[in-house]
Design an enzyme around this catalytic site. Structure first.
Site, PDB file in Angstrom:
ATOM      1  N   LYS A   1       0.865  -1.183   0.000  1.00  0.00           N
ATOM      2  CA  LYS A   1       0.000   0.000   0.000  1.00  0.00           C
ATOM      3  C   LYS A   1       0.901   1.231   0.000  1.00  0.00           C
ATOM      4  O   LYS A   1       1.650   1.453   0.950  1.00  0.00           O
ATOM      5  CB  LYS A   1      -0.915  -0.023   1.223  1.00  0.00           C
ATOM      6  CG  LYS A   1      -1.906   1.103   1.226  1.00  0.00           C
ATOM      7  CD  LYS A   1      -2.950   0.909   2.305  1.00  0.00           C
ATOM      8  CE  LYS A   1      -4.039   1.941   2.210  1.00  0.00           C
ATOM      9  NZ  LYS A   1      -3.568   3.306   2.480  1.00  0.00           N
TER      10      LYS A   1
ATOM     11  N   ARG B   1      -8.417  12.604  -6.065  1.00  0.00           N
ATOM     12  CA  ARG B   1      -9.579  11.903  -5.533  1.00  0.00           C
ATOM     13  C   ARG B   1     -10.604  12.880  -4.948  1.00  0.00           C
ATOM     14  O   ARG B   1     -11.792  12.671  -5.061  1.00  0.00           O
ATOM     15  CB  ARG B   1      -9.129  10.914  -4.450  1.00  0.00           C
ATOM     16  CG  ARG B   1     -10.310  10.192  -3.859  1.00  0.00           C
ATOM     17  CD  ARG B   1      -9.887   9.008  -3.054  1.00  0.00           C
ATOM     18  NE  ARG B   1      -9.592   9.392  -1.692  1.00  0.00           N
ATOM     19  CZ  ARG B   1      -9.455   8.535  -0.691  1.00  0.00           C
ATOM     20  NH1 ARG B   1      -9.545   7.244  -0.928  1.00  0.00           N
ATOM     21  NH2 ARG B   1      -9.194   8.937   0.511  1.00  0.00           N
TER      22      ARG B   1
ATOM     23  N   GLU C   1      -1.365   5.803  -7.652  1.00  0.00           N
ATOM     24  CA  GLU C   1      -0.877   6.656  -6.569  1.00  0.00           C
ATOM     25  C   GLU C   1       0.305   7.490  -7.077  1.00  0.00           C
ATOM     26  O   GLU C   1       1.224   6.944  -7.708  1.00  0.00           O
ATOM     27  CB  GLU C   1      -0.434   5.735  -5.419  1.00  0.00           C
ATOM     28  CG  GLU C   1      -0.420   6.382  -4.067  1.00  0.00           C
ATOM     29  CD  GLU C   1      -1.789   6.400  -3.346  1.00  0.00           C
ATOM     30  OE1 GLU C   1      -2.833   6.049  -3.951  1.00  0.00           O
ATOM     31  OE2 GLU C   1      -1.793   6.795  -2.182  1.00  0.00           O
TER      32      GLU C   1
ATOM     33  N   LYS D   1      -6.645  -7.594  -3.166  1.00  0.00           N
ATOM     34  CA  LYS D   1      -7.853  -7.427  -3.982  1.00  0.00           C
ATOM     35  C   LYS D   1      -8.205  -8.777  -4.571  1.00  0.00           C
ATOM     36  O   LYS D   1      -7.311  -9.500  -5.035  1.00  0.00           O
ATOM     37  CB  LYS D   1      -7.577  -6.466  -5.153  1.00  0.00           C
ATOM     38  CG  LYS D   1      -7.218  -5.089  -4.740  1.00  0.00           C
ATOM     39  CD  LYS D   1      -6.614  -4.293  -5.879  1.00  0.00           C
ATOM     40  CE  LYS D   1      -5.406  -3.543  -5.382  1.00  0.00           C
ATOM     41  NZ  LYS D   1      -4.753  -2.739  -6.395  1.00  0.00           N
TER      42      LYS D   1
ATOM     43  N   LYS E   1      -3.156  -2.868   7.374  1.00  0.00           N
ATOM     44  CA  LYS E   1      -2.369  -1.684   7.743  1.00  0.00           C
ATOM     45  C   LYS E   1      -1.278  -2.009   8.750  1.00  0.00           C
ATOM     46  O   LYS E   1      -1.473  -2.841   9.625  1.00  0.00           O
ATOM     47  CB  LYS E   1      -3.297  -0.631   8.356  1.00  0.00           C
ATOM     48  CG  LYS E   1      -4.190   0.061   7.350  1.00  0.00           C
ATOM     49  CD  LYS E   1      -3.464   1.021   6.454  1.00  0.00           C
ATOM     50  CE  LYS E   1      -3.106   2.304   7.132  1.00  0.00           C
ATOM     51  NZ  LYS E   1      -4.061   3.372   7.016  1.00  0.00           N
TER      52      LYS E   1
HETATM   53  S1  IVH Z   1      -6.539  -0.343  -4.658  1.00  0.00           S
HETATM   54  C1  IVH Z   1     -11.347   0.793  -4.969  1.00  0.00           C
HETATM   55  N1  IVH Z   1      -3.985  -0.582  -4.343  1.00  0.00           N
HETATM   56  O1  IVH Z   1      -5.083   3.507  -0.522  1.00  0.00           O
HETATM   57  C2  IVH Z   1     -10.089   1.182  -4.277  1.00  0.00           C
HETATM   58  N2  IVH Z   1      -5.075   1.313  -3.371  1.00  0.00           N
HETATM   59  O2  IVH Z   1      -6.783   3.758   1.817  1.00  0.00           O
HETATM   60  C3  IVH Z   1      -8.953   0.476  -4.922  1.00  0.00           C
HETATM   61  N3  IVH Z   1      -3.546   2.839  -2.218  1.00  0.00           N
HETATM   62  O3  IVH Z   1      -7.620   5.355  -2.089  1.00  0.00           O
HETATM   63  C4  IVH Z   1      -7.690   0.883  -4.311  1.00  0.00           C
HETATM   64  N4  IVH Z   1      -1.694   1.705  -2.597  1.00  0.00           N
HETATM   65  O4  IVH Z   1      -5.228   5.697  -2.943  1.00  0.00           O
HETATM   66  C5  IVH Z   1      -5.072   0.159  -4.076  1.00  0.00           C
HETATM   67  N5  IVH Z   1      -1.695  -0.911  -4.142  1.00  0.00           N
HETATM   68  C6  IVH Z   1      -2.778  -0.170  -3.895  1.00  0.00           C
HETATM   69  C7  IVH Z   1      -2.721   1.036  -3.172  1.00  0.00           C
HETATM   70  C8  IVH Z   1      -3.895   1.748  -2.924  1.00  0.00           C
HETATM   71  C9  IVH Z   1      -2.216   2.800  -2.048  1.00  0.00           C
HETATM   72  C10 IVH Z   1      -4.417   3.907  -1.679  1.00  0.00           C
HETATM   73  C11 IVH Z   1      -5.499   4.368  -2.624  1.00  0.00           C
HETATM   74  C12 IVH Z   1      -6.781   4.290  -1.840  1.00  0.00           C
HETATM   75  C13 IVH Z   1      -6.260   4.284  -0.439  1.00  0.00           C
HETATM   76  C14 IVH Z   1      -7.245   3.690   0.511  1.00  0.00           C
END
Ligand code: IVH
Length: 287
Positions: free
Chosen positions: A70, A91, A128, A247, A271
């Site tokens: 993340k 966003r 990101e 995912k 987290k």
């Molecule tokens: S997938 C439908 N993959 O984390 C949402 N998000 O806390 C799909 N983020 O808004 C998000 N790394 O900006 C995804 N490898 C990653 C990510 C990631 C950072 C962020 C993203 C999201 C936030 C949520």
């Protein structure tokens, strides 16, 4: 281009650096909301997440998870029409963001025209924007030498750099973009992807960077092990990482599960606690 203006295209490298500073950001409505992720902090919570999906789907699907670190940056949506970058947005509140197309054009890791072939007529790429740790350290050194404000962390530096009305400032600082999902995509005539991992591979073919060290995990236990691995290797990543994301790989099941008002039901963020360090308080100045 000066001699042959008819050859100039919106994807020209000369368009990467903007001209006049903007006076305000325009608002952009996201066709598909840009939501947050639900957080889990333990293996039990991860197990419960999988159980909720099983209960809701009421049918057997393979529970393979596409896992990634993340990234601690800013979520950005990029819209390509006929392979050309036409719009970029933050966003914002998830429904409405700010248009930052000209700022984003200065990021070299973002293709102005998609590479390869077979891309959808309309393609929304989400990802990101981050600043690498080494670039952040160099930027702060430079700011300090110039007597300018330093940034608290790479995320703040990336945010401050991206939301600049004066695009020459954005252009002068090193930002990266790593793609992690698709928004809208009209695939005709190319076949649609059926797996998240396949969509990520296509994004790489189109010229995007994707998060490093992604992995397909075939069980909740494997996801937990992966999250642990990312946590242990956190200092070695080039960018700040604040967790691991899992995912569901099957895109049809993703669609069937859908979203709550806040987050997708098919993905979670595992987290990590904030990084801790000891420091010595040398003095307190009362004002
Ligand atoms: S997938 C439908 N993959 O984390 C949402 N998000 O806390 C799909 N983020 O808004 C998000 N790394 O900006 C995804 N490898 C990653 C990510 C990631 C950072 C962020 C993203 C999201 C936030 C949520």
């Amino acid at each position: 281009e000066a001699e042959h203006p008819e050859l100039k295209t919106p994807a020209s490298p000369s368009v990467r650096v903007g001209g006049q500073p903007l006076t305000a950001f325009k608002q952009v409505r996201h066709e598909i909301p840009m939501l947050s992720l639900d957080n889990v902090f333990s293996g039990e919570e991860l197990q419960a997440f999988e159980q909720r999906m099983r209960d809701r789907l009421k049918r057997e699907v393979s529970f393979t998870f596409c896992c990634e670190p993340k990234l601690d940056g800013l979520a950005v949506s990029l819209l390509y029409v006929d392979g050309q970058l036409v719009q970029a947005a933050t966003r914002g509140d998830g429904t409405t963001g700010e248009e930052i197309t000209e700022n984003v054009r200065t990021i070299k890791a973002i293709p102005l025209s998609l590479r390869g072939e077979g891309w959808p007529a309309r393609l929304e790429v989400r990802g990101e924007v981050v600043m690498y740790k080494k670039d952040f350290a160099a930027l702060n050194e430079k700011q300090e030498a110039l007597g300018l404000k330093t940034f608290a962390n790479p995320r703040n530096a990336a945010a401050g750099t991206l939301r600049q009305l004066d695009i020459s400032i954005t252009a002068s600082r090193p930002l990266r973009f790593l793609a992690y999902s698709l928004g809208e995509a009209q695939w005709q005539p190319a076949p649609a992807c059926t797996l998240q991992s396949e969509a990520m591979a296509r994004l790489r073919e189109y010229g995007f960077l994707t998060p490093p060290d992604g992995k397909l995990c075939e069980s909740v236990q494997a996801v937990e092990d992966y999250a642990q691995w990312v946590r242990e290797h956190r200092p070695q990543f080039r960018m700040e990482i604040d967790g691991a994301v899992a995912k569901l790989d099957n895109l049809e099941a993703q669609q069937a599960l859908g979203f709550t008002a806040r987050a997708p039901r098919f993905a979670v963020a595992f987290k990590f606690p904030a990084e801790q360090a000891q420091t010595l308080l040398k003095d307190i100045e009362i004002q």
